[in-house]
Design an enzyme around this catalytic site. Structure first.
Site, PDB file in Angstrom:
ATOM      1  N   PHE A  46      55.321  64.113  71.947  1.00 16.73           N
ATOM      2  CA  PHE A  46      56.122  64.477  73.115  1.00 16.73           C
ATOM      3  C   PHE A  46      56.491  63.209  73.871  1.00 16.73           C
ATOM      4  O   PHE A  46      55.631  62.425  74.249  1.00 16.73           O
ATOM      5  CB  PHE A  46      55.384  65.433  74.056  1.00 16.73           C
ATOM      6  CG  PHE A  46      56.285  65.903  75.178  1.00 16.73           C
ATOM      7  CD1 PHE A  46      57.219  66.910  74.962  1.00 16.73           C
ATOM      8  CD2 PHE A  46      56.239  65.296  76.427  1.00 16.73           C
ATOM      9  CE1 PHE A  46      58.078  67.307  75.978  1.00 16.73           C
ATOM     10  CE2 PHE A  46      57.103  65.697  77.444  1.00 16.73           C
ATOM     11  CZ  PHE A  46      58.022  66.710  77.221  1.00 16.73           C
TER      12      PHE A  46
ATOM     13  N   ASP B  45      53.449  55.233  73.761  1.00 25.06           N
ATOM     14  CA  ASP B  45      53.746  56.105  74.890  1.00 25.06           C
ATOM     15  C   ASP B  45      52.406  56.455  75.546  1.00 25.06           C
ATOM     16  O   ASP B  45      51.653  57.297  75.052  1.00 25.06           O
ATOM     17  CB  ASP B  45      54.467  57.362  74.392  1.00 25.06           C
ATOM     18  CG  ASP B  45      54.782  58.341  75.535  1.00 25.06           C
ATOM     19  OD1 ASP B  45      54.193  58.194  76.628  1.00 25.06           O
ATOM     20  OD2 ASP B  45      55.608  59.246  75.316  1.00 25.06           O
TER      21      ASP B  45
ATOM     22  N   LYS C 163      53.145  59.504  84.609  1.00 29.17           N
ATOM     23  CA  LYS C 163      52.229  60.497  85.202  1.00 29.17           C
ATOM     24  C   LYS C 163      51.285  59.981  86.303  1.00 29.17           C
ATOM     25  O   LYS C 163      51.536  60.192  87.469  1.00 29.17           O
ATOM     26  CB  LYS C 163      51.468  61.198  84.083  1.00 29.17           C
ATOM     27  CG  LYS C 163      52.407  62.093  83.261  1.00 29.17           C
ATOM     28  CD  LYS C 163      51.684  63.132  82.465  1.00 29.17           C
ATOM     29  CE  LYS C 163      52.607  64.237  82.007  1.00 29.17           C
ATOM     30  NZ  LYS C 163      53.334  63.985  80.761  1.00 29.17           N
TER      31      LYS C 163
END
Ligand SMILES: *Cc1c(COP(=O)(O)O)cnc(C)c1O
Length: 399
Positions: free
Chosen positions: A138, A223, A252
């Site tokens: 993702f 990532d 995040k």
């Protein structure tokens, strides 16, 4: 407004792109959260690994309150002190040399993929354009990042997708060897796949990926939007594997709840020239004040070591549950990014936990994901696992 009124208005005026849970959070403090009806929850979702220091951590609240009175925004046409200091802190605490700031994980990955294409064109040739990513990964929701995301469900309906992306099964080094070659400009991987079901890279996989990238002059991009900033028990997840990537993406947890993303790169890879990439809001004084405060707290507050201790406690308690219930297949993950794979669907467990005051979420239909704030204490862990145990016991008796 009460919960019912807010939900009614939401359904009338909001785009239907989220399958929203009928819950209206209005206040948070540490690991606890309250809804519009005054019900209290233990928040083990934490805004999906965003609220690393809990809800409204004091250091971030104070930094933001002070900065907001001085200046909220100014353009990247100028030098921004907080942005410079944040870049310095990230660089000094990682294997990276240069930082670019944006507002989200998808934007950080978008920047990384653009940088990799540019790098290959400058250092190699026009045909070196391929990006290799993993199935079940993702990487975000822009058109380029849904394409890099190896899950067709995120791509369906948005074709034509940008070209030049190849997919390989995660943790399969041989498949990676077959996919990477002279036309590869980058390999993009999560050190632990979060949204794809909490799968950590195996010991040799990332090392093998690094060797392949070196062999073919491709950039290795990690990532770390979800794994970064102490979530896995290291400040960056790459540290677990003894592999230094060329580019790292973050978002995040970076702003302690405030939106900010970053792309970090090694000097050799940092080939962007003026005009090559930009973001109006990226790295603004307010977002960087939040991130500076959050990152200083994570680094100086002993959070990394704490995550190892508290993560082990949660992991062991979840393993105990797995031996109690046949429908639990596996508990896995690193630090406080833990998953529990079930042989049944997870959504009923998620909603029953919510009824009893525990918020968790479920990825891939059958993996319960636990990403509490990194400051969660052992009493809160114990309470959360007790709730989960009750819920699982109820479900078990009905199977
Ligand atoms: C959440 C996430 C993203 C996307 O971040 P946004 O801020 O939602 O754009 C990208 N990569 C990983 C690994 C993520 O977990």
């Amino acid at each position: 407004m009460n919960t019912k009124e807010i939900i009614e208005l939401g359904d009338k005026y909001l785009m239907r792109n989220y399958g929203r849970i009928p819950l209206v959070p209005v206040k948070g403090e540490g690991v606890r959260m309250w809804d519009a009806d005054g019900r209290e929850y233990l928040d083990f979702v934490s805004g999906i690994a965003v609220n690393a220091l809990g809800h409204s951590p004091l250091a971030v609240v104070e930094a933001v309150s002070e900065q907001v009175k001085k200046m909220i925004h100014c353009s990247n046409l100028y030098y921004i002190e907080n942005q410079v200091l944040l870049a310095k802190l990230l660089v000094e605490n990682s294997c990276m040399d240069k930082a670019f700031f944006c507002n989200s994980g998808a934007e950080a990955n978008e920047a990384a993929l653009k940088l990799a294409r540019k790098y290959a064109k400058i250092k190699h040739n026009q045909e070196k354009v391929e990006i290799v990513t993993a199935l079940n990964s993702f990487h975000g929701r822009t058109l380029f990042t849904i394409t890099a995301t190896g899950q067709p469900k995120y791509q369906k309906g948005f074709e034509p997708l940008p070209g030049g992306i190849k997919y390989v099964p995660y943790n399969d080094l041989q498949a990676l060897q077959e996919a990477v070659g002279p036309s590869t400009c980058a390999v993009l991987l999560e050190p632990v796949q979060g949204e794809g079901g909490v799968h950590a890279a195996s010991a040799g996989y990332l090392k093998g990926a690094k060797a392949l990238c070196e062999e073919y002059g491709a950039l290795l991009i990690f990532d770390e939007v979800q794994t970064g900033l102490a979530r896995t028990g290291r400040l960056f997840a790459y540290e677990h594997f003894g592999v230094e990537p060329d580019i790292i993406t973050l978002a995040k947890a970076l702003g302690g709840g405030f939106p900010i993303g970053a792309m970090l790169a090694k000097e050799e890879a940092a080939v962007f020239q003026p005009g090559d990439h930009a973001s109006t809001f990226g790295g603004n004084p307010l977002a960087c004040a939040a991130a500076l405060a959050a990152l200083e707290e994570i680094i100086d507050g002993g959070i990394v070591r704490y995550v190892n201790d508290i993560g082990a406690i949660l992991y062991n308690k979840l393993v105990e549950l797995s031996s109690k219930y046949d429908f639990v297949k596996e508990v896995r993950g690193r630090g406080l990014l833990l998953g529990m794979e079930l042989s049944i669907e997870g959504k009923d467990i998620v909603s029953a936990c919510q009824e009893k005051g525990l918020l968790i979420n479920c990825v891939g239909g059958n993996v319960l994901r636990f990403v509490p704030p990194l400051i969660v204490d052992s009493t809160e862990v114990k309470k959360a696992v007790e709730i989960l145990d009750q819920v699982m016991s109820d479900i078990d008796s009905k199977l």
